[in-house]
Design a protein around this motif. Structure first.
Motif, PDB file in Angstrom:
ATOM      1  N   LEU A 105       0.844  -1.196   0.000  1.00 30.37           N
ATOM      2  CA  LEU A 105       0.000   0.000   0.000  1.00 30.37           C
ATOM      3  C   LEU A 105       0.877   1.243   0.000  1.00 30.37           C
ATOM      4  CD1 LEU A 105      -2.605  -1.112   2.693  1.00 30.37           C
ATOM      5  CD2 LEU A 105      -3.032  -0.854   0.252  1.00 30.37           C
ATOM      6  N   THR A 106       0.289   2.356  -0.357  1.00 30.35           N
ATOM      7  CA  THR A 106       1.030   3.620  -0.358  1.00 30.35           C
ATOM      8  C   THR A 106       0.683   4.482   0.852  1.00 30.35           C
ATOM      9  OG1 THR A 106      -0.649   4.651  -1.751  1.00 30.35           O
ATOM     10  CG2 THR A 106       1.235   3.645  -2.876  1.00 30.35           C
ATOM     11  N   ARG A 151      -1.614   2.618   8.252  1.00 32.11           N
ATOM     12  CA  ARG A 151      -2.909   2.278   8.850  1.00 32.11           C
ATOM     13  C   ARG A 151      -3.702   3.516   9.249  1.00 32.11           C
ATOM     14  NH1 ARG A 151      -2.321   0.029  14.429  1.00 32.11           N
ATOM     15  NH2 ARG A 151      -1.967   2.235  14.704  1.00 32.11           N
ATOM     16  N   ALA A 152      -3.044   4.503   9.841  1.00 35.05           N
ATOM     17  CA  ALA A 152      -3.745   5.715  10.287  1.00 35.05           C
ATOM     18  C   ALA A 152      -4.402   6.429   9.112  1.00 35.05           C
ATOM     19  CB  ALA A 152      -2.777   6.644  11.012  1.00 35.05           C
ATOM     20  N   GLN A 153      -3.699   6.512   7.989  1.00 38.33           N
ATOM     21  CA  GLN A 153      -4.271   7.150   6.808  1.00 38.33           C
ATOM     22  C   GLN A 153      -5.447   6.337   6.264  1.00 38.33           C
ATOM     23  OE1 GLN A 153      -0.368   7.178   5.001  1.00 38.33           O
ATOM     24  NE2 GLN A 153      -0.562   9.372   4.631  1.00 38.33           N
ATOM     25  N   PHE A 154      -5.312   5.025   6.281  1.00 41.15           N
ATOM     26  CA  PHE A 154      -6.389   4.156   5.804  1.00 41.15           C
ATOM     27  C   PHE A 154      -7.641   4.355   6.666  1.00 41.15           C
ATOM     28  CE2 PHE A 154      -8.687   0.155   5.339  1.00 41.15           C
ATOM     29  CZ  PHE A 154      -8.641  -0.044   3.971  1.00 41.15           C
ATOM     30  N   ILE A 155      -7.463   4.361   7.988  1.00 41.75           N
ATOM     31  CA  ILE A 155      -8.583   4.565   8.908  1.00 41.75           C
ATOM     32  C   ILE A 155      -9.218   5.934   8.681  1.00 41.75           C
ATOM     33  CG2 ILE A 155      -9.186   4.911  11.343  1.00 41.75           C
ATOM     34  CD1 ILE A 155      -7.199   2.644  12.013  1.00 41.75           C
ATOM     35  N   GLU A 156      -8.392   6.953   8.472  1.00 42.09           N
ATOM     36  CA  GLU A 156      -8.921   8.297   8.238  1.00 42.09           C
ATOM     37  C   GLU A 156      -9.725   8.348   6.941  1.00 42.09           C
ATOM     38  OE1 GLU A 156     -10.032  12.238   8.344  1.00 42.09           O
ATOM     39  OE2 GLU A 156      -9.444  10.873   9.954  1.00 42.09           O
ATOM     40  N   GLY A 188     -13.112   0.361  -2.058  1.00 40.13           N
ATOM     41  CA  GLY A 188     -12.899   1.593  -2.811  1.00 40.13           C
ATOM     42  C   GLY A 188     -11.602   2.265  -2.400  1.00 40.13           C
ATOM     43  N   GLU A 189     -11.333   2.298  -1.115  1.00 47.05           N
ATOM     44  CA  GLU A 189     -10.083   2.855  -0.614  1.00 47.05           C
ATOM     45  C   GLU A 189      -8.897   2.070  -1.135  1.00 47.05           C
ATOM     46  OE1 GLU A 189      -8.858   5.639   0.647  1.00 47.05           O
ATOM     47  OE2 GLU A 189     -10.950   5.986   0.311  1.00 47.05           O
ATOM     48  N   LEU A 190      -8.990   0.756  -1.087  1.00 46.12           N
ATOM     49  CA  LEU A 190      -7.886  -0.070  -1.569  1.00 46.12           C
ATOM     50  C   LEU A 190      -7.635   0.201  -3.048  1.00 46.12           C
ATOM     51  CD1 LEU A 190      -8.662  -3.392   0.291  1.00 46.12           C
ATOM     52  CD2 LEU A 190      -6.761  -1.841   0.729  1.00 46.12           C
ATOM     53  N   LEU A 191      -8.710   0.345  -3.815  1.00 41.81           N
ATOM     54  CA  LEU A 191      -8.556   0.650  -5.238  1.00 41.81           C
ATOM     55  C   LEU A 191      -7.775   1.942  -5.432  1.00 41.81           C
ATOM     56  CD1 LEU A 191     -12.052  -0.097  -6.763  1.00 41.81           C
ATOM     57  CD2 LEU A 191      -9.889  -1.046  -7.505  1.00 41.81           C
ATOM     58  N   GLU A 192      -8.193   2.970  -4.721  1.00 40.18           N
ATOM     59  CA  GLU A 192      -7.562   4.267  -4.879  1.00 40.18           C
ATOM     60  C   GLU A 192      -6.120   4.247  -4.406  1.00 40.18           C
ATOM     61  OE1 GLU A 192      -8.285   8.434  -2.732  1.00 40.18           O
ATOM     62  OE2 GLU A 192     -10.000   7.725  -3.890  1.00 40.18           O
ATOM     63  N   LEU A 193      -5.855   3.547  -3.328  1.00 37.05           N
ATOM     64  CA  LEU A 193      -4.533   3.583  -2.716  1.00 37.05           C
ATOM     65  C   LEU A 193      -3.497   2.727  -3.421  1.00 37.05           C
ATOM     66  CD1 LEU A 193      -5.630   3.608   1.012  1.00 37.05           C
ATOM     67  CD2 LEU A 193      -4.941   5.525  -0.410  1.00 37.05           C
ATOM     68  N   TRP A 194      -3.952   1.716  -4.166  1.00 39.13           N
ATOM     69  CA  TRP A 194      -2.952   0.930  -4.890  1.00 39.13           C
ATOM     70  C   TRP A 194      -3.187   0.890  -6.366  1.00 39.13           C
ATOM     71  CZ3 TRP A 194      -5.339  -3.779  -6.327  1.00 39.13           C
ATOM     72  CH2 TRP A 194      -6.309  -4.269  -5.480  1.00 39.13           C
ATOM     73  N   GLY A 195      -4.108   1.730  -6.869  1.00 40.80           N
ATOM     74  CA  GLY A 195      -4.252   1.951  -8.290  1.00 40.80           C
ATOM     75  C   GLY A 195      -4.572   0.731  -9.130  1.00 40.80           C
ATOM     76  N   ALA A 196      -5.359  -0.190  -8.596  1.00 39.58           N
ATOM     77  CA  ALA A 196      -5.710  -1.401  -9.335  1.00 39.58           C
ATOM     78  C   ALA A 196      -6.905  -1.138 -10.236  1.00 39.58           C
ATOM     79  CB  ALA A 196      -6.042  -2.523  -8.356  1.00 39.58           C
ATOM     80  N   GLY A 197      -7.214  -2.117 -11.038  1.00 39.35           N
ATOM     81  CA  GLY A 197      -8.406  -2.051 -11.870  1.00 39.35           C
ATOM     82  C   GLY A 197      -9.633  -2.296 -11.022  1.00 39.35           C
ATOM     83  N   PRO A 198     -10.780  -2.469 -11.671  1.00 39.92           N
ATOM     84  CA  PRO A 198     -12.020  -2.671 -10.918  1.00 39.92           C
ATOM     85  C   PRO A 198     -11.936  -3.860  -9.971  1.00 39.92           C
ATOM     86  CG  PRO A 198     -12.457  -2.385 -13.256  1.00 39.92           C
ATOM     87  CD  PRO A 198     -10.975  -2.512 -13.103  1.00 39.92           C
TER      88      PRO A 198
END
Length: 176
Positions: free
Chosen positions: A51-52, A55-60, A126-136
């Motif tokens: 991830l980029t 944990r604190a950023q993910f929770i936020e 949705g967060e995981l998608l945005e944070l690691w730039g994967a496809g759908p």
């Protein structure tokens, strides 16, 4: 009533497990045969090296989407009493420190509706998608859980669930 409460917790945990099973950026809780978990927490572990954000950023980011994730596991060396009184340091407990840095708890109560669970899954995926730039990413939830709820939550503005005040409590009364 206790069995019904437990059964709902099991259903919510199963929905989370199926949704995150094929997501390489997270580790779901391990279920052992012949052990009946109370599922009072759903501890999701982030693979921070994939991830980029931390944990604190993910929770936020989840909080920004009205999802209340939190930290429940705080190792003893992180508590001021033990740190100050006994001089405990993170490097003395590398496994506990590593797990502390990557673990968070997703909301899990028997009062969660299928829509609530779908909102959590949609926000987290949705967060995981945005944070690691994967496809759908289409969570694998299973026939017993309405995948349409997750897809609808994604379609309605990237999983921005109803405000907490709009959600009725299990009693039917609005929450504050």
């Amino acid at each position: 009533k206790v069995d019904a409460v437990h059964d709902r917790r099991v259903a919510v945990a199963a929905a989370y497990a199926k949704a995150f099973a094929d997501v390489p950026q997270v580790q779901v809780p391990t279920e052992r045969p012949h052990v009946r978990s109370a599922w009072h927490l759903y501890a999701l572990r982030l693979h921070l090296d994939r991830l980029t954000v931390d944990r604190a950023q993910f929770i936020e980011e989840l909080r920004q989407r009205n999802i209340s994730a939190s930290v429940h596991f705080i190792p003893i060396h992180r508590h001021s009493y033990y740190r100050e009184r006994h001089g405990l340091r993170a490097e003395q407990f590398p496994v506990a420190q590593r797990e502390f840095e990557r673990m968070l708890s997703l909301p899990l109560t028997p009062a969660h509706s299928d829509r609530d669970v779908a909102d959590v899954i949609a926000a987290a995926t949705g967060e995981l998608l945005e944070l690691w730039g994967a496809g759908p990413l289409r969570p694998h939830i299973g026939a017993e859980f309405p995948i349409a709820e997750v897809e609808k939550a994604h379609a309605l503005g990237r999983a921005r669930p109803r405000r907490r005040a709009d959600r009725p409590h299990a009693s039917g009364q609005p929450t504050a």
